[in-house]
Design an enzyme around this catalytic site. Structure first.
Site, PDB file in Angstrom:
ATOM      1  N   TRP A  23     -18.424  16.503  27.060  1.00 17.44           N
ATOM      2  CA  TRP A  23     -18.361  15.458  27.334  1.00 17.44           C
ATOM      3  C   TRP A  23     -18.199  14.371  26.247  1.00 17.44           C
ATOM      4  CZ3 TRP A  23     -17.344  15.329  32.132  1.00 17.44           C
ATOM      5  CH2 TRP A  23     -18.002  16.113  33.001  1.00 17.44           C
TER       6      TRP A  23
ATOM      7  N   ASP B 182     -25.577   9.284  24.947  1.00 21.83           N
ATOM      8  CA  ASP B 182     -25.290   9.688  26.247  1.00 21.83           C
ATOM      9  C   ASP B 182     -26.558  10.608  26.494  1.00 21.83           C
ATOM     10  OD1 ASP B 182     -24.568  10.951  28.575  1.00 21.83           O
ATOM     11  OD2 ASP B 182     -22.778  11.540  27.917  1.00 21.83           O
TER      12      ASP B 182
ATOM     13  N   LYS C 211     -28.167  14.066  37.157  1.00 21.57           N
ATOM     14  CA  LYS C 211     -28.653  15.049  36.534  1.00 21.57           C
ATOM     15  C   LYS C 211     -30.036  15.192  36.350  1.00 21.57           C
ATOM     16  CE  LYS C 211     -24.498  16.270  34.725  1.00 21.57           C
ATOM     17  NZ  LYS C 211     -23.657  17.521  35.027  1.00 21.57           N
TER      18      LYS C 211
END
Length: 354
Positions: free
Chosen positions: A100, A167, A191
């Site tokens: 990511w 993030d 998530k």
């Protein structure tokens, strides 16, 4: 049979949240209308949005500190773009700790110079880089707090004069941090916070409006702040269910309470991985994630037996990402210690069958 859901995302949610959300879909507040039928401009939904944003700041300890909470769309992948669009004027630093952050770097390079201050790509991202230098003159430093695929997690965050962007998609609200150290945090809800379809952004308002480029309205944080996250039609169900999850967490005792539970879950599973000769961990021990434990069978020939036992025990979502293989146990906030115990029992049985 009860299912023990270790899926990496979309994630497990508290049962009470699922019950309230499903009731609202059928009949919201005894209105005779579904939550997903009412206008997003109605007083009822405006109140939901305001409460969700307020709860996010409260749980993070960022009330009255110049931060705004937004519920946007496009997932963390859209934030890879939006962060750079809104903050990158000349150069930014990125710590590359997985897939990511790799994708975030790719997007940022469209807007300016990107310096990779450290990377663990050389060992397939199974550790967090240490001792890297942060150059002067950065517009911001971007980190990924938890790496869902590889099972690593930042335990310490660097000090820098640059804006600090993070993030936190897969570990937000899971552990206590000084969130005021960050200038911008973003997290896809699916998530650890709610269903797929919305993304939480928490940003210090004073850092915005500094870049010289013109920003399209849909990608401009200031526009979304000015419209209270209602510039366009929000993801009504995802925002509502995220609000319910944040309420659940607050009633549980907040981040301090859930962190204690998360520590117990992680210790239980990692102890079994380390002591059981049938399994081996993937991530370096000092960098292991409390949210996503990655591990492998020492002998691939045992796979069929192990997966049969998993199915019989009602364990779901344990397969590792294709780039790592093996197994990944995602232990998000709503996963019970009991479910981790069931997995550990199965792993112990594998050793006995050995």
């Amino acid at each position: 049979m009860k299912k023990h859901n270790f899926s990496a995302g979309p994630c497990i949610l508290p049962q009470e949240v699922l019950l309230k959300a499903s009731q609202a879909v059928m009949d919201f507040n005894e209105s005779g209308l579904s939550l997903i039928e009412i206008s997003h401009r109605s007083k009822d939904f405006v109140a939901i949005m305001e409460k969700a944003r307020s709860l996010a700041l409260e749980l993070l300890g960022l009330e009255d500190q110049g931060y705004k909470a937004l519920f946007l769309q496009g997932g963390a992948s859209m934030e890879f773009l939006m962060v750079a669009y809104n903050l990158l004027e000349t150069k930014a630093g990125y710590l590359n700790t997985g897939t990511w952050s790799d994708k975030a770097i790719k997007e940022a390079k469209l807007f300016g110079e990107v310096l990779e201050v450290g990377s663990s790509k050389d060992e397939n991202f199974n550790y967090i880089p240490k001792g890297y230098a942060i150059p002067d003159g950065l517009d911001y430093l971007h980190l990924t707090s938890n790496n869902t695929i590889f099972g690593t997690q930042l335990k310490k965050f660097p000090k820098t004069d640059a804006l600090l962007v993070c993030d936190m998609s897969s570990d937000i609200f899971s552990r206590q941090l000084d969130f005021s150290e960050f200038d911008l945090i973003y997290a896809g809800a699916q998530k650890n916070m709610g269903p797929a379809g919305t993304t939480l952004v928490v940003v210090k308002e004073a850092i915005l409006g500094k870049v010289s480029r013109k920003i399209p309205s849909m990608l401009d944080y200031q526009v979304h702040i000015g419209k209270d996250s209602m510039f366009n039609t929000p993801s009504v169900f995802a925002v509502y269910t995220s609000m319910l999850t944040l309420e659940w967490l607050k009633n549980l005792g907040g981040i301090a309470a859930i962190e204690e539970i998360n520590e117990k879950k992680a210790q239980l599973l990692y102890s079994e991985i380390d002591l059981n000769p049938v399994f081996e961990g993937f991530a370096k021990k000092e960098d292991r994630s409390n949210m996503n434990a990655t591990f492998n069978l020492v002998e691939e020939g045992l796979k069929e037996t192990f997966e049969t036992l998993l199915t019989e025990a009602g364990i779901n979502g344990l397969n590792g990402h294709r780039s790592v293989g093996g197994y990944r146990a995602s232990m998000y906030n709503a996963l019970s210690l009991e479910s981790v115990g069931v997995l550990v029992d199965v792993m112990s049985e594998m050793e006995r069958k050995g």
